[in-house]
Structure formats: C-alpha cells, structure tokens
Design a protein around this motif. Structure first.
Motif, PDB file in Angstrom:
ATOM      1  N   ALA A   8     -61.693  83.535 -43.625  1.00  0.00           N
ATOM      2  CA  ALA A   8     -61.153  84.233 -42.554  1.00  0.00           C
ATOM      3  C   ALA A   8     -60.514  85.592 -42.912  1.00  0.00           C
ATOM      4  O   ALA A   8     -60.968  86.506 -42.099  1.00  0.00           O
ATOM      5  N   ARG A  26     -68.389  81.162 -37.728  1.00  0.00           N
ATOM      6  CA  ARG A  26     -67.066  80.931 -37.016  1.00  0.00           C
ATOM      7  C   ARG A  26     -67.363  80.853 -35.615  1.00  0.00           C
ATOM      8  O   ARG A  26     -68.643  81.247 -35.058  1.00  0.00           O
ATOM      9  N   GLN A  74     -71.549  85.794 -42.428  1.00  0.00           N
ATOM     10  CA  GLN A  74     -71.230  84.407 -42.059  1.00  0.00           C
ATOM     11  C   GLN A  74     -72.281  83.601 -42.552  1.00  0.00           C
ATOM     12  O   GLN A  74     -72.233  82.299 -42.604  1.00  0.00           O
TER      13      GLN A  74
END
Length: 264
Positions: free
Chosen positions: A7, A38, A32
C-alpha cells in the motif's frame, strides 16, 4: 511483501506519477500486477491524496484567484478554468455512464506510453518554434477539457501530458503556464470524478471490507509525494523541456511490449 508495504509503494507511485506526464493510471495498472490488485475504493483514495497534494502546492495561486476576482484578468482565468472543467464533465460523464472500463492487461498501456512519448517529442518540437506565450485562450480551455477525457479513456496516455501539450500547440507555449492551468483544472475534475466513484461504491455497498490502515498509509504517501513532485516539476520545466519524460515513456513502453508480449 506485506500488504502494508504494498500500500505504501502504491501511494508513493500515485504521488510520483499523477502529475508527471508519464501516466499514473498506466503505472498503477502495471504495478498492481506485481504488488497485487487493489479495490476501486483504494485507488480512489490514493488519487484523492494526489488531488489534495496539488491543492496544497498551488494554494497561493488558488487564494490569489479567489481574492482577486475583482480584477478582469483573474475573472477571465477562472471562467476559462470553469469552461475546461465543464467540457470534461459534459463529455466524460456519458463515457462513464456508458460503462467504459480500464483494460486489465498491460499491452494497451504499453502502446499508449510509446505513442504518447512520441507525441510529446513532436509537440515539444513544434511548440519550441512558436512565440513564448502565457495567455490562456478559450480554445486552449476547451482543448484541455477534451484532452482530459481522452486520457481517461486511454490509460497510459497521461492526463497531464495530453492536456499540457495540446495547450502548448494551441498557443500556450510557456511550459509552466500550461502545466499550472492543467493542474488547476485537474483539481475540480479529479475531485468530482473521485466523489462520483465513491458514491457509486457506497451505493453498491463496497466500502465495508477495506483495510483502513493500508488506505490511510497509501493516502498519506500520495499526499507527501505528490506535493513534492508538483513543486519540483513547476520549477524544472521553467528551465528544461519535457524530452526526458518522453524518452522514459517510450523506453518503458517498449520494455513492456518486449517482456510482456502476451499482455499479461
């Protein structure tokens, strides 16, 4: 890699790339694939962090416009900001309602990076041959609004790159003036887009399963990094062209096409 570190890295990446002409959406889609996908809410929050960052970075300019509306020049500038925002909203909302989704593969992003980099080199070449101007025309305001929609439809294009270079080709040739106008238009545009997406998620009941620690860390990282990047970029382009960013885009896009030929 832990979820919290992932994160943090995604928040930093958003702050680094949202306002540089290298495409934040494209970089996040790519990242990602390695850092884990996410939620839409997470992506909205880190983008909101970047918006907050540019608002802080340009707070003096925003204040001078707000308190100087008695001057014709400031009123004219604010009206052009409003027109650019309205164009983005009026054209972009039907696209959103039509159900347009970002691609889940890297290949179209890679091509957009390469083509966008080439476009930047061509635009920089022609703009450098034009007189140095810092006046925003109505034509530029409308074009900036349209460019933001185009960039939203084609991830990897870069909202800032598309808008800045179109503005430069249409006569707003001073890089810092073009970037400032595009960044200021981006504040209400991205706040509105993030707010709309947030309401959609809330309506569908998709807000309850978030890891709020991860979200908070990513948001803070995007704010801090975005603030530093905006301040640095506005100073950098007063002295240097965008050529380095264009070459980076082309190199990254070619690398992705070579190493991810199947679009994984």
């Amino acid at each position: 890699m832990s979820d919290l570190l992932s994160a943090l890295l995604l928040g930093i990446l958003e702050g680094l790339t949202e306002f540089l002409p290298i495409s934040s959406t494209g970089h996040l889609l790519i990242a990602q694939h390695w850092l884990g996908t996410r939620s839409d809410f997470f992506n909205i929050v880190i983008q909101a962090g970047a918006i907050f960052a540019v608002t802080l970075a340009l707070r003096q300019r925003l204040w001078s416009l707000a308190t100087g509306l008695g001057e014709r020049e400031n009123r004219d500038y604010v009206m052009k900001l409003g027109v650019a925002f309205l164009v983005t909203a009026l054209v972009g909302l039907p696209v959103r309602l039509a159900g347009w989704e970002l691609p889940e593969t890297v290949t179209p992003v890679a091509w957009a990076l390469v083509i966008g980099g080439a476009w930047m080199l061509v635009a920089e070449h022609f703009a450098s041959r034009m007189p140095d101007r810092d006046t925003v025309t109505w034509k530029v305001a409308i074009a900036v609004g349209l460019a933001q929609v185009i960039a939203g439809v084609f991830p990897g294009t870069s909202r800032s790159a598309a808008a800045i270079f179109l503005a430069m080709l249409l006569g707003l040739t001073r890089r810092s003036a073009a970037a400032e106008f595009v960044f200021l238009v981006g504040i209400p545009t991205m706040f509105a887009a993030s707010g709309y997406a947030f309401l959609e998620l809330a309506k569908d009941g998709k807000l309850g399963s978030e890891n709020w620690t991860d979200v908070g860390v990513a948001f803070a990282a995007a704010v801090v990094t975005g603030f530093v990047v905006v301040k640095w970029l506005l100073g950098y382009i007063k002295r240097r062209p965008f050529t380095g960013f264009a070459l980076y885009r082309i190199a990254l896009g070619i690398g992705l096409l070579l190493f991810l030929p199947a679009g994984n």
